[in-house]
Design an enzyme around this catalytic site. Structure first.
Site, PDB file in Angstrom:
ATOM      1  N   SER A  13     -46.345  33.242  18.259  1.00 56.91           N
ATOM      2  CA  SER A  13     -46.985  34.223  17.376  1.00 56.91           C
ATOM      3  C   SER A  13     -48.508  34.038  17.381  1.00 56.91           C
ATOM      4  O   SER A  13     -49.245  35.021  17.275  1.00 56.91           O
ATOM      5  CB  SER A  13     -46.423  34.138  15.955  1.00 56.91           C
ATOM      6  OG  SER A  13     -46.838  32.969  15.298  1.00 56.91           O
ATOM      7  N   ARG A  64     -44.865  11.041  31.633  1.00 56.47           N
ATOM      8  CA  ARG A  64     -45.971  11.908  31.235  1.00 56.47           C
ATOM      9  C   ARG A  64     -46.979  12.140  32.347  1.00 56.47           C
ATOM     10  O   ARG A  64     -47.471  13.252  32.538  1.00 56.47           O
ATOM     11  CB  ARG A  64     -46.705  11.300  30.032  1.00 56.47           C
ATOM     12  CG  ARG A  64     -46.088  11.693  28.722  1.00 56.47           C
ATOM     13  CD  ARG A  64     -46.912  11.202  27.543  1.00 56.47           C
ATOM     14  NE  ARG A  64     -46.008  10.928  26.428  1.00 56.47           N
ATOM     15  CZ  ARG A  64     -45.460  11.866  25.670  1.00 56.47           C
ATOM     16  NH1 ARG A  64     -45.738  13.125  25.862  1.00 56.47           N
ATOM     17  NH2 ARG A  64     -44.625  11.542  24.710  1.00 56.47           N
ATOM     18  N   MET A  89     -45.799  21.712  21.909  1.00 56.97           N
ATOM     19  CA  MET A  89     -45.265  20.580  21.163  1.00 56.97           C
ATOM     20  C   MET A  89     -45.084  19.334  22.033  1.00 56.97           C
ATOM     21  O   MET A  89     -44.079  18.621  21.930  1.00 56.97           O
ATOM     22  CB  MET A  89     -43.937  20.971  20.504  1.00 56.97           C
ATOM     23  CG  MET A  89     -44.044  22.209  19.623  1.00 56.97           C
ATOM     24  SD  MET A  89     -45.320  22.100  18.346  1.00 56.97           S
ATOM     25  CE  MET A  89     -44.408  21.207  17.094  1.00 56.97           C
ATOM     26  N   ARG A  90     -46.058  19.077  22.901  1.00 56.45           N
ATOM     27  CA  ARG A  90     -46.052  17.863  23.707  1.00 56.45           C
ATOM     28  C   ARG A  90     -47.306  17.064  23.399  1.00 56.45           C
ATOM     29  O   ARG A  90     -48.389  17.636  23.263  1.00 56.45           O
ATOM     30  CB  ARG A  90     -46.040  18.192  25.202  1.00 56.45           C
ATOM     31  CG  ARG A  90     -44.834  18.970  25.667  1.00 56.45           C
ATOM     32  CD  ARG A  90     -43.532  18.206  25.573  1.00 56.45           C
ATOM     33  NE  ARG A  90     -43.565  16.959  26.309  1.00 56.45           N
ATOM     34  CZ  ARG A  90     -42.651  16.000  26.174  1.00 56.45           C
ATOM     35  NH1 ARG A  90     -41.649  16.161  25.325  1.00 56.45           N
ATOM     36  NH2 ARG A  90     -42.723  14.902  26.879  1.00 56.45           N
ATOM     37  N   LEU A  92     -50.297  14.793  24.565  1.00 55.45           N
ATOM     38  CA  LEU A  92     -51.039  14.729  25.824  1.00 55.45           C
ATOM     39  C   LEU A  92     -51.760  13.389  25.949  1.00 55.45           C
ATOM     40  O   LEU A  92     -52.274  12.858  24.957  1.00 55.45           O
ATOM     41  CB  LEU A  92     -52.055  15.873  25.884  1.00 55.45           C
ATOM     42  CG  LEU A  92     -51.419  17.273  25.839  1.00 55.45           C
ATOM     43  CD1 LEU A  92     -52.472  18.337  25.560  1.00 55.45           C
ATOM     44  CD2 LEU A  92     -50.671  17.568  27.133  1.00 55.45           C
ATOM     45  N   ASN A 106     -56.916  23.354  19.651  1.00 54.60           N
ATOM     46  CA  ASN A 106     -55.552  23.327  19.121  1.00 54.60           C
ATOM     47  C   ASN A 106     -55.562  23.949  17.730  1.00 54.60           C
ATOM     48  O   ASN A 106     -56.588  23.933  17.046  1.00 54.60           O
ATOM     49  CB  ASN A 106     -55.045  21.877  19.030  1.00 54.60           C
ATOM     50  CG  ASN A 106     -53.615  21.794  18.517  1.00 54.60           C
ATOM     51  OD1 ASN A 106     -52.757  22.603  18.882  1.00 54.60           O
ATOM     52  ND2 ASN A 106     -53.350  20.826  17.655  1.00 54.60           N
ATOM     53  N   HIS A 108     -53.403  23.595  14.160  1.00 58.35           N
ATOM     54  CA  HIS A 108     -52.470  22.670  13.511  1.00 58.35           C
ATOM     55  C   HIS A 108     -52.188  23.165  12.094  1.00 58.35           C
ATOM     56  O   HIS A 108     -53.113  23.534  11.368  1.00 58.35           O
ATOM     57  CB  HIS A 108     -53.073  21.268  13.476  1.00 58.35           C
ATOM     58  CG  HIS A 108     -52.160  20.261  12.849  1.00 58.35           C
ATOM     59  ND1 HIS A 108     -51.089  19.717  13.525  1.00 58.35           N
ATOM     60  CD2 HIS A 108     -52.133  19.725  11.607  1.00 58.35           C
ATOM     61  CE1 HIS A 108     -50.443  18.888  12.710  1.00 58.35           C
ATOM     62  NE2 HIS A 108     -51.063  18.877  11.541  1.00 58.35           N
ATOM     63  N   SER A 135     -55.689  24.424  10.477  1.00 60.09           N
ATOM     64  CA  SER A 135     -56.971  23.995  11.041  1.00 60.09           C
ATOM     65  C   SER A 135     -57.018  24.276  12.534  1.00 60.09           C
ATOM     66  O   SER A 135     -56.048  24.026  13.243  1.00 60.09           O
ATOM     67  CB  SER A 135     -57.165  22.478  10.842  1.00 60.09           C
ATOM     68  OG  SER A 135     -56.989  22.089   9.499  1.00 60.09           O
ATOM     69  N   THR A 140     -59.084  15.999  21.117  1.00 53.24           N
ATOM     70  CA  THR A 140     -59.575  14.704  21.594  1.00 53.24           C
ATOM     71  C   THR A 140     -58.343  13.807  21.757  1.00 53.24           C
ATOM     72  O   THR A 140     -57.246  14.177  21.335  1.00 53.24           O
ATOM     73  CB  THR A 140     -60.561  14.069  20.586  1.00 53.24           C
ATOM     74  OG1 THR A 140     -59.873  13.861  19.352  1.00 53.24           O
ATOM     75  CG2 THR A 140     -61.774  14.963  20.352  1.00 53.24           C
ATOM     76  N   LEU A 143     -54.334  12.087  18.367  1.00 52.97           N
ATOM     77  CA  LEU A 143     -53.434  13.198  18.052  1.00 52.97           C
ATOM     78  C   LEU A 143     -53.852  13.898  16.755  1.00 52.97           C
ATOM     79  O   LEU A 143     -53.917  13.269  15.691  1.00 52.97           O
ATOM     80  CB  LEU A 143     -51.999  12.680  17.925  1.00 52.97           C
ATOM     81  CG  LEU A 143     -50.940  13.737  17.593  1.00 52.97           C
ATOM     82  CD1 LEU A 143     -50.760  14.708  18.733  1.00 52.97           C
ATOM     83  CD2 LEU A 143     -49.624  13.084  17.218  1.00 52.97           C
ATOM     84  N   ASP A 144     -54.128  15.200  16.855  1.00 53.17           N
ATOM     85  CA  ASP A 144     -54.535  16.020  15.711  1.00 53.17           C
ATOM     86  C   ASP A 144     -55.762  15.443  15.008  1.00 53.17           C
ATOM     87  O   ASP A 144     -55.988  15.705  13.818  1.00 53.17           O
ATOM     88  CB  ASP A 144     -53.383  16.181  14.706  1.00 53.17           C
ATOM     89  CG  ASP A 144     -52.172  16.876  15.321  1.00 53.17           C
ATOM     90  OD1 ASP A 144     -52.366  17.733  16.188  1.00 53.17           O
ATOM     91  OD2 ASP A 144     -51.040  16.541  14.927  1.00 53.17           O
ATOM     92  N   GLU A 173     -53.082  31.304  10.251  1.00 51.44           N
ATOM     93  CA  GLU A 173     -53.371  30.853  11.617  1.00 51.44           C
ATOM     94  C   GLU A 173     -53.770  32.030  12.495  1.00 51.44           C
ATOM     95  O   GLU A 173     -54.690  31.931  13.324  1.00 51.44           O
ATOM     96  CB  GLU A 173     -52.146  30.150  12.216  1.00 51.44           C
ATOM     97  CG  GLU A 173     -51.767  28.865  11.506  1.00 51.44           C
ATOM     98  CD  GLU A 173     -50.575  28.165  12.155  1.00 51.44           C
ATOM     99  OE1 GLU A 173     -50.450  28.214  13.391  1.00 51.44           O
ATOM    100  OE2 GLU A 173     -49.763  27.569  11.420  1.00 51.44           O
TER     101      GLU A 173
END
Ligand code: GAR
Length: 209
Positions: A13, A64, A89-90, A92, A106, A108, A135, A140, A143-144, A173
């Protein structure tokens, strides 16, 4: 127009909101959509808009690094100026993230730095938060944890459940992600030399809309 590659895992979406903004005179275009899941509905959204829709299934890989090597090759084939994670939803690796330093965003579903990770809506309810939201941030290795560019917030309603909260946050969002991309595409937004986001040539204090 700025070339954007979008990574997704699900409904898409947010991708739809970005495609709509691009179609309505946005300064960017979505040149490819890549999903790690073949059944992601966002792939159909992309195909419906005539955008190349690619599947790279992480389950076909032993780890990975080999997965990300192919993911990077696939992304870079489209020569994007920006990579956006839109419900991807991976997790990195730092090496992958560094390759796209300053050109990966991203979205979140929380008011970062609160509630990194998963199940943000239930966790916000469990913590009796009165406000919640979403947000947009530069990606970076943490994560988040990257610098926040834009946030939107709402008041949590008494007795509300995680599903309705998620839906209401999603609506926000769809407003802030296209806006942040527009800024970036217009050259107004960048990751500054100090590691903070800069807007219009000066440090950005994460604005709340
Ligand atoms: C969105 O709420 C997005 O913020 C979240 O997944 C949803 C994807 O919805 N992302 C994360 O949780 C990232 N860890 P969509 O596929 O309909 O855009």
């Amino acid at each position: 127009r700025l070339r954007v590659v979008a990574l997704i895992s699900g409904s898409g979406s947010n991708l739809q909101a970005l495609m709509d903004a691009a179609a309505n005179g946005g300064a960017f275009e979505i040149v490819a959509v890549i999903s790690n899941r073949a059944d992601a509905f966002g792939l159909e959204r992309a195909r419906g808009a005539g955008i190349p829709a690619e599947v790279l299934d992480h389950r076909d890989y032993t780890g990975r690094e080999p997965y990300e090597a192919d993911l990077r090759t696939l992304i870079d084939r489209y020569a994007p100026g920006l990579v956006v994670l839109a419900g991807f939803m991976r997790i990195l690796t730092p090496a992958f993230v560094e390759h796209y330093a300053g050109r990966m965003l991203n979205i979140h579903p929380s008011l970062l730095p609160k509630f990194r990770g998963l199940q943000t809506h239930q966790r916000a309810l469990d913590a009796d938060e009165r406000e919640h939201g979403a947000s947009v941030h530069f990606v970076t290795p943490e994560l988040d944890g990257g610098p926040v560019v834009l946030q939107a917030r709402l008041a949590v309603r008494p007795g509300e459940d995680a599903a309705t909260l998620a839906q209401r946050v999603l609506t926000l969002e769809h407003i802030i992600y296209p806006r942040a991309l527009g800024w970036f595409a217009q050259g107004r937004l960048r990751l500054g030399p100090d590691g903070r986001p800069w807007l219009d040539g000066g440090p950005l204090m994460a604005p709340i809309v």
